[in-house]
Design a protein around this motif. Structure first.
Motif, PDB file in Angstrom:
ATOM      1  N   GLU A  16       0.838  -1.202   0.000  1.00  0.00           N
ATOM      2  CA  GLU A  16       0.000   0.000   0.000  1.00  0.00           C
ATOM      3  C   GLU A  16       0.875   1.254   0.000  1.00  0.00           C
ATOM      4  O   GLU A  16       0.637   2.190  -0.765  1.00  0.00           O
ATOM      5  CB  GLU A  16      -0.924  -0.009   1.216  1.00  0.00           C
ATOM      6  N   LEU A  17       1.903   1.277   0.830  1.00  0.00           N
ATOM      7  CA  LEU A  17       2.824   2.408   0.873  1.00  0.00           C
ATOM      8  C   LEU A  17       3.578   2.540  -0.451  1.00  0.00           C
ATOM      9  O   LEU A  17       3.759   3.647  -0.963  1.00  0.00           O
ATOM     10  CB  LEU A  17       3.813   2.261   2.033  1.00  0.00           C
ATOM     11  N   THR A  18       3.984   1.416  -1.009  1.00  0.00           N
ATOM     12  CA  THR A  18       4.690   1.436  -2.295  1.00  0.00           C
ATOM     13  C   THR A  18       3.823   2.059  -3.375  1.00  0.00           C
ATOM     14  O   THR A  18       4.289   2.901  -4.151  1.00  0.00           O
ATOM     15  CB  THR A  18       5.121   0.010  -2.698  1.00  0.00           C
ATOM     16  N   VAL A  19       2.561   1.677  -3.426  1.00  0.00           N
ATOM     17  CA  VAL A  19       1.655   2.237  -4.436  1.00  0.00           C
ATOM     18  C   VAL A  19       1.478   3.734  -4.211  1.00  0.00           C
ATOM     19  O   VAL A  19       1.473   4.511  -5.171  1.00  0.00           O
ATOM     20  CB  VAL A  19       0.295   1.503  -4.427  1.00  0.00           C
ATOM     21  N   ARG A  20       1.372   4.167  -2.978  1.00  0.00           N
ATOM     22  CA  ARG A  20       1.242   5.598  -2.700  1.00  0.00           C
ATOM     23  C   ARG A  20       2.485   6.359  -3.168  1.00  0.00           C
ATOM     24  O   ARG A  20       2.382   7.441  -3.738  1.00  0.00           O
ATOM     25  CB  ARG A  20       0.993   5.823  -1.211  1.00  0.00           C
ATOM     26  N   LYS A  21       3.666   5.774  -2.954  1.00  0.00           N
ATOM     27  CA  LYS A  21       4.902   6.401  -3.429  1.00  0.00           C
ATOM     28  C   LYS A  21       4.900   6.489  -4.955  1.00  0.00           C
ATOM     29  O   LYS A  21       5.268   7.523  -5.530  1.00  0.00           O
ATOM     30  CB  LYS A  21       6.124   5.617  -2.967  1.00  0.00           C
ATOM     31  N   ILE A  22       4.511   5.415  -5.603  1.00  0.00           N
ATOM     32  CA  ILE A  22       4.460   5.390  -7.070  1.00  0.00           C
ATOM     33  C   ILE A  22       3.555   6.508  -7.578  1.00  0.00           C
ATOM     34  O   ILE A  22       3.909   7.245  -8.502  1.00  0.00           O
ATOM     35  CB  ILE A  22       3.986   4.020  -7.584  1.00  0.00           C
ATOM     36  N   ARG A  23       2.384   6.650  -6.974  1.00  0.00           N
ATOM     37  CA  ARG A  23       1.422   7.671  -7.411  1.00  0.00           C
ATOM     38  C   ARG A  23       1.995   9.076  -7.229  1.00  0.00           C
ATOM     39  O   ARG A  23       1.835   9.937  -8.096  1.00  0.00           O
ATOM     40  CB  ARG A  23       0.101   7.535  -6.648  1.00  0.00           C
ATOM     41  N   ILE A  24       2.676   9.316  -6.120  1.00  0.00           N
ATOM     42  CA  ILE A  24       3.275  10.633  -5.875  1.00  0.00           C
ATOM     43  C   ILE A  24       4.364  10.913  -6.907  1.00  0.00           C
ATOM     44  O   ILE A  24       4.455  12.026  -7.448  1.00  0.00           O
ATOM     45  CB  ILE A  24       3.822  10.720  -4.436  1.00  0.00           C
ATOM     46  N   CYS A  29      15.151   4.243  -3.386  1.00  0.00           N
ATOM     47  CA  CYS A  29      15.743   5.315  -2.584  1.00  0.00           C
ATOM     48  C   CYS A  29      14.699   6.099  -1.795  1.00  0.00           C
ATOM     49  O   CYS A  29      15.037   7.076  -1.139  1.00  0.00           O
ATOM     50  CB  CYS A  29      16.512   6.277  -3.483  1.00  0.00           C
ATOM     51  N   THR A  30      13.445   5.689  -1.877  1.00  0.00           N
ATOM     52  CA  THR A  30      12.402   6.384  -1.124  1.00  0.00           C
ATOM     53  C   THR A  30      12.283   5.761   0.258  1.00  0.00           C
ATOM     54  O   THR A  30      12.368   4.551   0.415  1.00  0.00           O
ATOM     55  CB  THR A  30      11.044   6.325  -1.835  1.00  0.00           C
ATOM     56  N   ARG A  31      12.099   6.600   1.238  1.00  0.00           N
ATOM     57  CA  ARG A  31      12.048   6.122   2.613  1.00  0.00           C
ATOM     58  C   ARG A  31      10.625   6.097   3.139  1.00  0.00           C
ATOM     59  O   ARG A  31      10.180   5.112   3.707  1.00  0.00           O
ATOM     60  CB  ARG A  31      12.925   7.025   3.480  1.00  0.00           C
ATOM     61  N   GLU A  32       9.919   7.204   2.974  1.00  0.00           N
ATOM     62  CA  GLU A  32       8.585   7.327   3.550  1.00  0.00           C
ATOM     63  C   GLU A  32       7.837   8.418   2.817  1.00  0.00           C
ATOM     64  O   GLU A  32       8.374   9.074   1.930  1.00  0.00           O
ATOM     65  CB  GLU A  32       8.675   7.664   5.044  1.00  0.00           C
ATOM     66  N   ILE A  33       6.606   8.624   3.226  1.00  0.00           N
ATOM     67  CA  ILE A  33       5.811   9.735   2.721  1.00  0.00           C
ATOM     68  C   ILE A  33       5.512  10.643   3.900  1.00  0.00           C
ATOM     69  O   ILE A  33       5.060  10.189   4.944  1.00  0.00           O
ATOM     70  CB  ILE A  33       4.490   9.243   2.077  1.00  0.00           C
ATOM     71  N   ASP A  64       3.686  14.514   4.580  1.00  0.00           N
ATOM     72  CA  ASP A  64       2.933  15.634   4.009  1.00  0.00           C
ATOM     73  C   ASP A  64       2.681  15.421   2.517  1.00  0.00           C
ATOM     74  O   ASP A  64       2.839  16.334   1.707  1.00  0.00           O
ATOM     75  CB  ASP A  64       3.656  16.964   4.243  1.00  0.00           C
ATOM     76  N   ASN A  65       2.319  14.197   2.149  1.00  0.00           N
ATOM     77  CA  ASN A  65       2.005  13.805   0.773  1.00  0.00           C
ATOM     78  C   ASN A  65       3.183  14.018  -0.185  1.00  0.00           C
ATOM     79  O   ASN A  65       2.998  14.234  -1.373  1.00  0.00           O
ATOM     80  CB  ASN A  65       0.758  14.515   0.253  1.00  0.00           C
ATOM     81  N   GLU A  66       4.401  13.968   0.341  1.00  0.00           N
ATOM     82  CA  GLU A  66       5.608  14.023  -0.472  1.00  0.00           C
ATOM     83  C   GLU A  66       6.515  12.871  -0.073  1.00  0.00           C
ATOM     84  O   GLU A  66       6.550  12.466   1.082  1.00  0.00           O
ATOM     85  CB  GLU A  66       6.349  15.347  -0.278  1.00  0.00           C
ATOM     86  N   THR A  67       7.252  12.365  -1.035  1.00  0.00           N
ATOM     87  CA  THR A  67       8.171  11.274  -0.788  1.00  0.00           C
ATOM     88  C   THR A  67       9.459  11.811  -0.178  1.00  0.00           C
ATOM     89  O   THR A  67       9.993  12.819  -0.626  1.00  0.00           O
ATOM     90  CB  THR A  67       8.482  10.535  -2.100  1.00  0.00           C
ATOM     91  N   VAL A  68       9.956  11.125   0.839  1.00  0.00           N
ATOM     92  CA  VAL A  68      11.230  11.458   1.469  1.00  0.00           C
ATOM     93  C   VAL A  68      12.267  10.478   0.924  1.00  0.00           C
ATOM     94  O   VAL A  68      12.035   9.268   0.901  1.00  0.00           O
ATOM     95  CB  VAL A  68      11.133  11.342   3.006  1.00  0.00           C
ATOM     96  N   PHE A  69      13.410  10.995   0.483  1.00  0.00           N
ATOM     97  CA  PHE A  69      14.430  10.177  -0.162  1.00  0.00           C
ATOM     98  C   PHE A  69      15.618   9.914   0.759  1.00  0.00           C
ATOM     99  O   PHE A  69      15.955  10.731   1.608  1.00  0.00           O
ATOM    100  CB  PHE A  69      14.963  10.872  -1.426  1.00  0.00           C
ATOM    101  N   ASP A  70      16.261   8.791   0.526  1.00  0.00           N
ATOM    102  CA  ASP A  70      17.602   8.535   1.032  1.00  0.00           C
ATOM    103  C   ASP A  70      18.534   8.963  -0.102  1.00  0.00           C
ATOM    104  O   ASP A  70      18.664   8.261  -1.098  1.00  0.00           O
ATOM    105  CB  ASP A  70      17.802   7.038   1.345  1.00  0.00           C
ATOM    106  N   TRP A  71      19.123  10.149   0.021  1.00  0.00           N
ATOM    107  CA  TRP A  71      19.870  10.741  -1.082  1.00  0.00           C
ATOM    108  C   TRP A  71      21.216  10.066  -1.297  1.00  0.00           C
ATOM    109  O   TRP A  71      21.933   9.770  -0.371  1.00  0.00           O
ATOM    110  CB  TRP A  71      20.082  12.236  -0.845  1.00  0.00           C
TER     111      TRP A  71
END
Length: 119
Positions: A43-51, A68-72, A74-81
């Protein structure tokens, strides 16, 4: 969870979920009856994909970015840069800028044509 449940939780059509799987963005195990079984984190993966899709990235780019995405937040993806991620997104941004420039030139040309119309 089965594809119908994932679809219900995410609001994403099952056909799109199968497409994401075919593109290597989402994984599912197969039950003995052949049904797709998705992990709870799907479910989280799909939300990241949509964002990321809403940000204008292609599924090909998302396939490289998604690990490289960590979490969501405020409706934005947070990255491990990392350097490769920054280079990839810089490249995508530059491509979008080129598209915007091209669209602006096309728009200006069309506006010029409309300015020549006879009344």
């Amino acid at each position: 969870m089965l594809i119908g449940e994932l679809s219900r939780r995410t609001g994403v059509n099952p056909r799109l979920l199968r497409y994401y799987e075919a593109q290597g963005l989402l994984t599912a195990d197969r039950a003995p009856n052949g049904y797709r079984e998705y992990a709870d984190d799907s479910e989280l993966t799909v939300r990241k994909i949509r964002i990321l899709l809403d940000a204008g990235l292609s599924t090909e780019v998302i396939r490289d970015v998604l690990p490289c995405t960590r979490e969501i937040r405020d409706n934005e993806t947070v990255f491990d840069w990392c350097e490769s991620l920054r280079e990839l997104l810089d490249h995508e941004l530059a491509a979008m800028d080129r598209q915007l420039d091209s669209l602006q030139r096309t728009r200006d040309t069309l506006a010029c044509y409309l300015g020549q119309r006879q009344t």
